[in-house]
Design a protein around this motif. Structure first.
Motif, PDB file in Angstrom:
ATOM      1  N   ILE A   1     -38.019  -9.998  -1.501  1.00  0.00           N
ATOM      2  CA  ILE A   1     -38.620 -11.088  -1.051  1.00  0.00           C
ATOM      3  C   ILE A   1     -38.518 -10.591   0.547  1.00  0.00           C
ATOM      4  CG2 ILE A   1     -38.358 -13.516  -0.166  1.00  0.00           C
ATOM      5  CD1 ILE A   1     -38.689 -13.001  -3.120  1.00  0.00           C
ATOM      6  N   VAL A   2     -40.066 -10.877   1.174  1.00  0.00           N
ATOM      7  CA  VAL A   2     -40.395 -10.637   2.385  1.00  0.00           C
ATOM      8  C   VAL A   2     -40.484 -12.132   3.229  1.00  0.00           C
ATOM      9  CG1 VAL A   2     -41.657  -9.571   4.023  1.00  0.00           C
ATOM     10  CG2 VAL A   2     -41.546  -8.481   2.010  1.00  0.00           C
ATOM     11  N   HIS A   3     -39.802 -12.407   4.143  1.00  0.00           N
ATOM     12  CA  HIS A   3     -39.778 -13.436   4.692  1.00  0.00           C
ATOM     13  C   HIS A   3     -40.709 -13.228   5.969  1.00  0.00           C
ATOM     14  CE1 HIS A   3     -36.573 -15.242   2.279  1.00  0.00           C
ATOM     15  NE2 HIS A   3     -35.627 -14.485   2.621  1.00  0.00           N
TER      16      HIS A   3
ATOM     17  N   ILE B   1     -42.036 -20.188   8.139  1.00  0.00           N
ATOM     18  CA  ILE B   1     -41.601 -19.172   7.176  1.00  0.00           C
ATOM     19  C   ILE B   1     -42.483 -19.106   5.915  1.00  0.00           C
ATOM     20  CG2 ILE B   1     -39.593 -18.014   6.130  1.00  0.00           C
ATOM     21  CD1 ILE B   1     -37.629 -19.055   7.918  1.00  0.00           C
ATOM     22  N   ILE B   2     -42.827 -17.883   5.709  1.00  0.00           N
ATOM     23  CA  ILE B   2     -43.705 -17.763   4.375  1.00  0.00           C
ATOM     24  C   ILE B   2     -42.833 -16.582   3.597  1.00  0.00           C
ATOM     25  CG2 ILE B   2     -45.923 -17.208   3.313  1.00  0.00           C
ATOM     26  CD1 ILE B   2     -47.183 -17.948   6.201  1.00  0.00           C
ATOM     27  N   ASP B   3     -42.821 -16.861   2.226  1.00  0.00           N
ATOM     28  CA  ASP B   3     -41.808 -15.968   1.555  1.00  0.00           C
ATOM     29  C   ASP B   3     -42.697 -15.303   0.515  1.00  0.00           C
ATOM     30  OD1 ASP B   3     -39.712 -16.715   2.756  1.00  0.00           O
ATOM     31  OD2 ASP B   3     -39.088 -18.167   1.232  1.00  0.00           O
TER      32      ASP B   3
ATOM     33  N   ASP C   1     -45.504  -9.290  -6.185  1.00  0.00           N
ATOM     34  CA  ASP C   1     -46.807 -10.091  -6.321  1.00  0.00           C
ATOM     35  C   ASP C   1     -47.512  -9.763  -5.412  1.00  0.00           C
ATOM     36  OD1 ASP C   1     -45.392 -11.415  -8.505  1.00  0.00           O
ATOM     37  OD2 ASP C   1     -44.578 -13.078  -7.205  1.00  0.00           O
ATOM     38  N   SER C   2     -47.284  -8.983  -4.552  1.00  0.00           N
ATOM     39  CA  SER C   2     -48.227  -8.773  -3.277  1.00  0.00           C
ATOM     40  C   SER C   2     -49.356  -8.221  -3.269  1.00  0.00           C
ATOM     41  CB  SER C   2     -47.562  -8.363  -1.968  1.00  0.00           C
ATOM     42  OG  SER C   2     -46.978  -6.826  -2.618  1.00  0.00           O
TER      43      SER C   2
END
Ligand code: SF4
Ligand code: SF4
Length: 104
Positions: free
Chosen positions: A79-81, A93-95, A100-101
């Motif tokens: 997970i990238v916050h 904040i967008i997780d 999935d990116s």
């Protein structure tokens, strides 16, 4: 677009130097990173994702974050916050899951 490097947070690990596609990041005399040609930065965000110490922030353009807003990242496993701090101090904040990116 350009970035800012917080000299207090930078530990001189040099990871950001190797990921900048424009080779804009250099090692200073104190061993800490600096951006040599800030006007040439096109805001790809590679360096901010690489820095585990949250020392690099990206200034967001008025069209996406508003003048004065800054973007940093905080990585926790997959997970990238994406953390946006507005000039007023308000945070967003967008997780994003790395897995999935690249899905279209
Ligand atoms: S990745 Fe972060 S801590 Fe490492 S040299 Fe670059 S700015 Fe400093
Ligand atoms: S945002 Fe991209 S182009 Fe700008 S300094 Fe970081 S890695 Fe280089």
């Amino acid at each position: 677009m350009s970035i800012a490097i917080n000299k207090t947070k930078c530990v001189g690990c040099k990871k950001c130097l190797s990921v900048c596609p424009g080779s804009l990041l250099k090692e200073g005399e104190n061993g800490k990173a600096f951006i040599k040609y800030p006007k040439d930065c096109w805001g790809c965000s590679s360096c901010i994702k690489e820095c585990e110490f949250k020392a690099i922030s990206l200034y967001l353009g008025a069209d996406i974050g508003g003048r004065g807003s800054k973007l940093t990242t905080d990585n926790k496993g997959d997970i990238v916050h994406w953390v946006i701090e507005e000039k007023s101090g308000e945070m967003h904040i967008i997780d994003v899951n790395r897995k999935d990116s690249n899905k279209y």
